[in-house]
Design a protein around this motif. Structure first.
Motif, PDB file in Angstrom:
ATOM      1  N   GLN A  50      11.636  -5.301  -4.034  1.00 43.77           N
ATOM      2  CA  GLN A  50      12.925  -5.334  -3.337  1.00 43.77           C
ATOM      3  C   GLN A  50      13.666  -6.648  -3.593  1.00 43.77           C
ATOM      4  N   ARG A  51      12.945  -7.740  -3.566  1.00 43.21           N
ATOM      5  CA  ARG A  51      13.572  -9.056  -3.764  1.00 43.21           C
ATOM      6  C   ARG A  51      13.840  -9.360  -5.242  1.00 43.21           C
ATOM      7  N   THR A  52      12.981  -8.875  -6.121  1.00 36.99           N
ATOM      8  CA  THR A  52      13.096  -9.183  -7.538  1.00 36.99           C
ATOM      9  C   THR A  52      14.187  -8.363  -8.234  1.00 36.99           C
ATOM     10  N   PHE A  53      14.360  -7.138  -7.810  1.00 36.73           N
ATOM     11  CA  PHE A  53      15.327  -6.230  -8.441  1.00 36.73           C
ATOM     12  C   PHE A  53      16.353  -5.755  -7.415  1.00 36.73           C
ATOM     13  N   PRO A  54      17.360  -6.578  -7.119  1.00 35.49           N
ATOM     14  CA  PRO A  54      18.317  -6.223  -6.075  1.00 35.49           C
ATOM     15  C   PRO A  54      19.111  -4.949  -6.381  1.00 35.49           C
ATOM     16  N   SER A  55      19.229  -4.572  -7.651  1.00 36.83           N
ATOM     17  CA  SER A  55      20.034  -3.389  -7.974  1.00 36.83           C
ATOM     18  C   SER A  55      19.375  -2.086  -7.513  1.00 36.83           C
ATOM     19  N   PHE A  56      18.054  -2.024  -7.540  1.00 34.79           N
ATOM     20  CA  PHE A  56      17.369  -0.802  -7.096  1.00 34.79           C
ATOM     21  C   PHE A  56      16.179  -1.099  -6.181  1.00 34.79           C
ATOM     22  N   GLY A  57      15.981  -2.360  -5.826  1.00 35.62           N
ATOM     23  CA  GLY A  57      14.821  -2.752  -5.024  1.00 35.62           C
ATOM     24  C   GLY A  57      14.767  -2.127  -3.649  1.00 35.62           C
ATOM     25  N   ASN A  58      15.921  -2.009  -2.988  1.00 33.64           N
ATOM     26  CA  ASN A  58      15.928  -1.411  -1.645  1.00 33.64           C
ATOM     27  C   ASN A  58      15.463   0.040  -1.682  1.00 33.64           C
ATOM     28  N   GLU A  59      15.975   0.801  -2.646  1.00 30.13           N
ATOM     29  CA  GLU A  59      15.589   2.202  -2.763  1.00 30.13           C
ATOM     30  C   GLU A  59      14.109   2.337  -3.106  1.00 30.13           C
ATOM     31  N   ALA A  60      13.621   1.507  -4.003  1.00 35.66           N
ATOM     32  CA  ALA A  60      12.211   1.547  -4.381  1.00 35.66           C
ATOM     33  C   ALA A  60      11.321   1.206  -3.189  1.00 35.66           C
ATOM     34  N   ALA A  61      11.732   0.215  -2.405  1.00 37.22           N
ATOM     35  CA  ALA A  61      10.940  -0.178  -1.234  1.00 37.22           C
ATOM     36  C   ALA A  61      10.867   0.958  -0.221  1.00 37.22           C
ATOM     37  N   VAL A  62      11.975   1.651  -0.014  1.00 39.83           N
ATOM     38  CA  VAL A  62      11.976   2.773   0.927  1.00 39.83           C
ATOM     39  C   VAL A  62      11.007   3.856   0.469  1.00 39.83           C
ATOM     40  N   ILE A  63      11.007   4.147  -0.817  1.00 37.20           N
ATOM     41  CA  ILE A  63      10.086   5.158  -1.349  1.00 37.20           C
ATOM     42  C   ILE A  63       8.642   4.722  -1.160  1.00 37.20           C
ATOM     43  N   VAL A  64       8.338   3.466  -1.486  1.00 37.64           N
ATOM     44  CA  VAL A  64       6.961   2.976  -1.342  1.00 37.64           C
ATOM     45  C   VAL A  64       6.541   2.987   0.120  1.00 37.64           C
ATOM     46  N   PHE A  65       7.400   2.561   1.026  1.00 39.60           N
ATOM     47  CA  PHE A  65       7.059   2.578   2.459  1.00 39.60           C
ATOM     48  C   PHE A  65       6.752   4.004   2.919  1.00 39.60           C
ATOM     49  N   GLY A  66       7.554   4.956   2.461  1.00 42.05           N
ATOM     50  CA  GLY A  66       7.320   6.351   2.832  1.00 42.05           C
ATOM     51  C   GLY A  66       6.010   6.885   2.283  1.00 42.05           C
ATOM     52  N   VAL A  67       5.721   6.567   1.037  1.00 41.26           N
ATOM     53  CA  VAL A  67       4.474   7.026   0.424  1.00 41.26           C
ATOM     54  C   VAL A  67       3.264   6.413   1.125  1.00 41.26           C
ATOM     55  N   VAL A  68       3.339   5.139   1.445  1.00 43.70           N
ATOM     56  CA  VAL A  68       2.231   4.485   2.152  1.00 43.70           C
ATOM     57  C   VAL A  68       2.032   5.127   3.522  1.00 43.70           C
ATOM     58  N   GLY A  69       3.122   5.384   4.219  1.00 45.24           N
ATOM     59  CA  GLY A  69       3.021   6.032   5.531  1.00 45.24           C
ATOM     60  C   GLY A  69       2.395   7.417   5.446  1.00 45.24           C
ATOM     61  N   MET A  70       2.819   8.205   4.476  1.00 45.71           N
ATOM     62  CA  MET A  70       2.245   9.540   4.304  1.00 45.71           C
ATOM     63  C   MET A  70       0.769   9.445   3.907  1.00 45.71           C
ATOM     64  N   ASN A  71       0.433   8.482   3.077  1.00 44.36           N
ATOM     65  CA  ASN A  71      -0.957   8.283   2.683  1.00 44.36           C
ATOM     66  C   ASN A  71      -1.821   7.945   3.894  1.00 44.36           C
ATOM     67  N   GLU A  72      -1.303   7.131   4.783  1.00 40.81           N
ATOM     68  CA  GLU A  72      -2.056   6.748   5.978  1.00 40.81           C
ATOM     69  C   GLU A  72      -2.325   7.959   6.872  1.00 40.81           C
ATOM     70  N   LEU A  73      -1.433   8.938   6.852  1.00 41.28           N
ATOM     71  CA  LEU A  73      -1.606  10.124   7.687  1.00 41.28           C
ATOM     72  C   LEU A  73      -2.448  11.210   7.020  1.00 41.28           C
ATOM     73  N   ILE A  74      -2.252  11.422   5.745  1.00 42.66           N
ATOM     74  CA  ILE A  74      -2.860  12.560   5.060  1.00 42.66           C
ATOM     75  C   ILE A  74      -4.210  12.226   4.427  1.00 42.66           C
ATOM     76  N   ALA A  75      -4.378  11.017   3.928  1.00 38.46           N
ATOM     77  CA  ALA A  75      -5.590  10.658   3.185  1.00 38.46           C
ATOM     78  C   ALA A  75      -6.889  10.880   3.954  1.00 38.46           C
ATOM     79  N   PRO A  76      -6.982  10.536   5.249  1.00 36.64           N
ATOM     80  CA  PRO A  76      -8.253  10.760   5.943  1.00 36.64           C
ATOM     81  C   PRO A  76      -8.655  12.236   5.995  1.00 36.64           C
ATOM     82  N   VAL A  77      -7.691  13.112   6.203  1.00 32.40           N
ATOM     83  CA  VAL A  77      -7.983  14.540   6.263  1.00 32.40           C
ATOM     84  C   VAL A  77      -8.445  15.043   4.897  1.00 32.40           C
ATOM     85  N   LEU A  78      -7.732  14.643   3.842  1.00 33.63           N
ATOM     86  CA  LEU A  78      -8.106  15.078   2.494  1.00 33.63           C
ATOM     87  C   LEU A  78      -9.461  14.513   2.072  1.00 33.63           C
ATOM     88  N   LEU A  79      -9.741  13.272   2.442  1.00 34.70           N
ATOM     89  CA  LEU A  79     -11.035  12.674   2.112  1.00 34.70           C
ATOM     90  C   LEU A  79     -12.165  13.431   2.795  1.00 34.70           C
TER      91      LEU A  79
END
Length: 87
Positions: free
Chosen positions: A37-66
């Motif tokens: 987000q800080r290094t690439f201001p042109s697309f960093g905000n959008e990338a950070a939002v995607i990563v935050f969402g993926v991490v959140g979904m991983n925290e919810l779904i990964a234990p069940v799948l494991l």
């Protein structure tokens, strides 16, 4: 995490402590998202939002799948009947 482990039917101890194993991994992913987000201001905000969402979904779904993967592979689940123990 507690919701995911509870839905998976995990023991109380797993429900209470399993999230500890995912915190270091999630922390690194979130730190990298902030770095992007800080290094690439042109697309960093959008990338950070995607990563935050993926991490959140991983925290919810990964234990069940494991749990499903461990049970279906035979590495977890019911213990074999060892029979009576002679003393």
């Amino acid at each position: 995490m507690r919701v995911a482990t509870a839905r998976a039917g995990a023991d109380r101890a797993v429900t209470q402590y399993a999230w500890w194993a995912l915190v270091p991994q999630a922390g690194i992913a979130l730190a990298l998202a902030l770095l992007v987000q800080r290094t690439f201001p042109s697309f960093g905000n959008e990338a950070a939002v995607i990563v935050f969402g993926v991490v959140g979904m991983n925290e919810l779904i990964a234990p069940v799948l494991l749990k499903l993967a461990m049970q279906r592979s035979g590495e977890a689940g019911r213990r074999p009947d060892a029979g009576p123990v002679d003393h």
